[in-house]
Every structure is written in C-alpha cells, then in structure tokens.
Design an enzyme around this catalytic site. Structure first.
Site, PDB file in Angstrom:
ATOM      1  N   ASP A  86      36.087  33.092  40.565  1.00 23.71           N
ATOM      2  CA  ASP A  86      35.581  34.085  41.508  1.00 23.71           C
ATOM      3  C   ASP A  86      34.201  34.591  41.091  1.00 23.71           C
ATOM      4  O   ASP A  86      33.969  34.921  39.922  1.00 23.71           O
ATOM      5  CB  ASP A  86      36.568  35.260  41.562  1.00 23.71           C
ATOM      6  N   ASN A 126      44.596  36.450  38.553  1.00 23.41           N
ATOM      7  CA  ASN A 126      43.612  36.436  37.472  1.00 23.41           C
ATOM      8  C   ASN A 126      42.236  36.852  38.007  1.00 23.41           C
ATOM      9  O   ASN A 126      41.710  36.235  38.923  1.00 23.41           O
ATOM     10  CB  ASN A 126      43.541  35.035  36.860  1.00 23.41           C
ATOM     11  N   ILE A 128      39.324  36.450  36.932  1.00 22.05           N
ATOM     12  CA  ILE A 128      38.275  35.452  36.766  1.00 22.05           C
ATOM     13  C   ILE A 128      38.508  34.255  37.690  1.00 22.05           C
ATOM     14  O   ILE A 128      37.560  33.598  38.117  1.00 22.05           O
ATOM     15  CB  ILE A 128      38.199  34.985  35.301  1.00 22.05           C
ATOM     16  N   GLU A 129      39.755  33.989  38.029  1.00 23.99           N
ATOM     17  CA  GLU A 129      40.065  32.813  38.840  1.00 23.99           C
ATOM     18  C   GLU A 129      40.052  33.136  40.339  1.00 23.99           C
ATOM     19  O   GLU A 129      39.010  33.069  40.965  1.00 23.99           O
ATOM     20  CB  GLU A 129      41.407  32.234  38.388  1.00 23.99           C
ATOM     21  N   MET A 130      41.181  33.526  40.916  1.00 23.46           N
ATOM     22  CA  MET A 130      41.220  33.827  42.353  1.00 23.46           C
ATOM     23  C   MET A 130      40.937  35.298  42.659  1.00 23.46           C
ATOM     24  O   MET A 130      40.628  35.644  43.792  1.00 23.46           O
ATOM     25  CB  MET A 130      42.560  33.409  42.937  1.00 23.46           C
TER      26      MET A 130
END
Length: 343
Positions: A86, A126, A128-130
């Site tokens: 993201d 998360n 940092i991820e989604m």
C-alpha cells in the site's frame, strides 16, 4: 544416565542417515514424494476463492490483490526481495511462493498462521500490504450484489463474514499444486525423465544432507530450522523468525524450511531475498547448514537437479469479477481507517 540433547548439527546428521539408510533406487524409499493433481470437491467455493484472490477491492486502495505479491504467472511469488504494498511501501520479508503451500506445516516464514485460511486474513489487515481491515473488506464485498449471491450459494448465508472470505481463498489456494515435474516422473519410474547430471545432483543432494530438511512432497515446508547451523548467517535483515511467535530466544533466526518445488522460478532466495541465483543459494546453504563447500561442478549438478522440480504451473484465466454498484463508495486510501459503523 541422562543423555545430553543432540546439537542441531548432530540431529541433522542423524536425520540424514535415517533418510539414506537402505535407499535410493526405488521411489518408495526416496525422501521426496511426487505431487499429485489437486482433487476439487467444491468447485463453486474454489471459483469464489479464485475471484477473491484476484480482486483488488479487498485492499484499502482498491489496487492490491493477493496475486500482486504472489503472482501465479511468476511461480507464486513476485521475484523481488520484498514486495511493494500500500502506497508503495516496501514489505518486511521476501514473499514465499503460494504454489504447493497446502503441504506446508504452517504459513509465513515464522509459521504464525496454522493453515491457509488463517494466513489469508493477514495481508488484508497488514498496514504495509493491503492496509485495510476485515470489517472494511467484508463491507465492500457485501455491497457487491454478485458476491452476495455467490456467498449465499456457497455458504448458505445472507451476511458475509471474514471467516467465509478466508475459507474460500484457502480452498482456491489448495488447488495451486504443481504435479508432473520431471523429477516426479522419474520417481514414478520414467528413468529417462532426468539426465545423468541431474541424477548426480540428486544423489549429491541426498548424500550431503540437504534432504534432512528438504524432504517430503514439497521438498521442504514441513519443519522449522535455524538459519546458520554450522556457520552464522550475516544479514542486516530484522526478521527474528520463530522467536517472534514463541517468545523463546532459542527460536531466534529459526524459519520454516522453504519448499524447493519450482525453485528456479521463485528467486531471489531466503527470507531476506539476499541470494539472487540458485548457484549462490546452494553455495550459502552448503556452507552455513552443512559445513560443506561444494565444488563448481557439484554446485552445478545440484542446481540441475533443483530445476527438475518445476511442475505444471496453474493454467489460469483471469476471472470475471462481480461488478460494484455505482453507489458503492470507495474509501480515501490516505484517510485514517475507521471500521464500518464506527465514528
């Protein structure tokens, strides 16, 4: 008299000897088993999971899907040391392949997820991820008529819950197996399926002790092992391994042994993505885990063997995703996350 516990190196030697005893001519005696095609008992659930796998609307920005970091056209990984998530944030660890992940003892490098369904919910939340929440992701799916109908058909419910989302994704992931590798054909009796050089690589793979950790149908994934048994692994990467899950210092720098299936496709290697090539990875593993310095010829033979582990890749077409209503609001990806129903 109380026996002293074996050191990791000694345990490796014992395990290797046990695996090699009485082998290696017949497939039944081999430490590696062939992978069989997936058996699908609920095709509707798998199809739903496939749509969710490719749907970026599970992410806050609407741009990141499961396939973004575990690309099924790239061996189930993304071929970078750390994935981009993201708002272009760099992830904290190398994305492991999802191909044949159903055979793993646990999911994630540190094994913090007990199974595929448990793992599937992690990236959604998360930051940092989604960078979403389970509530927000479910709310988005609930606003899409096509998904409401599919979840009702598969799970007999009117209201979607995150446990159904992760269950469907897990059902799809369980089909991502890669049978018919040349080595599997050799295991099944086709002696011409691999070359003499590749066979020498396999014999060396066994006699050197690699099979103590890389065994079973997934050639790994079924145990945890310290990174740096004989020689310390030097890295600036902050990942602590199993100790972050167990809280035990003895588990520091212990990771789930990665699968070697399709390994030629899943570079770079290790949890930090530090090894760019198989040749480099074999050299490092030989020295750190076995205390063995492979010659250039031996290294090439092992690499040749590893390439025989590439099986049939998932033949997938992009699913047609359910269409959102024109009235479906998309959250501002830069606004603070607020779960539906809360202010």
């Amino acid at each position: 008299m109380k026996r002293k516990p074996l050191s990791i190196a000694a345990a490796l030697a014992v395990a290797t000897s046990a695996l090699l005893a009485g082998a290696p001519s017949f497939a039944a005696d081999e430490p590696i088993q062939a992978i069989e095609p997936a058996k699908i008992s609920d095709p509707a659930k798998v199809q739903l999971g496939k749509k969710l796998w490719f749907d970026p609307r599970l992410s806050r920005s609407g741009f990141i899907s499961c396939n973004s970091c575990h690309n099924l056209s790239m061996g189930g990984s993304d071929n970078v040391a750390a994935s981009v998530g993201d708002r272009w944030q760099k992830g904290g660890i190398n994305s492991p392949t999802v191909l044949n992940a159903v055979f793993n003892i646990a999911q994630f490098w540190d094994g913090r997820a007990k199974d595929l369904a448990d793992q599937a919910g992690g990236p959604i939340e998360n930051p940092i991820e989604m960078n979403s929440t389970h509530e927000l992701a479910v709310s988005t799916l609930q606003s899409i008529p096509g998904y409401v109908q599919e979840f009702k058909s598969v799970y007999k419910v009117d209201k979607i819950e995150i446990k159904q989302v992760t269950d469907a994704i897990a059902a799809f992931e369980a089909t991502l197996v890669t049978p018919n590798a040349r080595f599997d054909k050799w295991l099944k009796g086709d002696k011409k399926a691999i070359t003499d050089v590749e066979l020498k690589g396999y014999e060396l793979f066994k006699s050197s002790g690699c099979v103590a950790c890389h065994n079973g149908p997934n050639v790994g994934g079924n145990m945890f092992m310290k990174m740096g048994v004989v020689e310390a692994y030097k890295t600036d990467h902050p990942a602590e391994g199993r100790s972050a899950v167990t809280g035990n210092e003895i588990d520091r720098f212990t990771f789930k042994v990665p699968t070697l299936r399709n390994v030629e496709l899943t570079y770079p290697y290790f949890h930090d993505g530090a090894a760019q090539t198989l040749t480099e990875a074999v050299d490092i593993m030989g020295r750190l885990q076995l205390g063995k310095k492979f010659t250039q010829e031996e290294n090439a033979q092992i690499v040749a063997f590893l390439k025989t582990l590439t099986g049939d890749q998932p033949q997938l077409t992009m699913p047609i995703l359910p269409v959102s209503s024109d009235k479906t609001p998309r959250p501002d990806p830069f606004a603070p996350i607020v779960a539906p129903g809360k202010k």
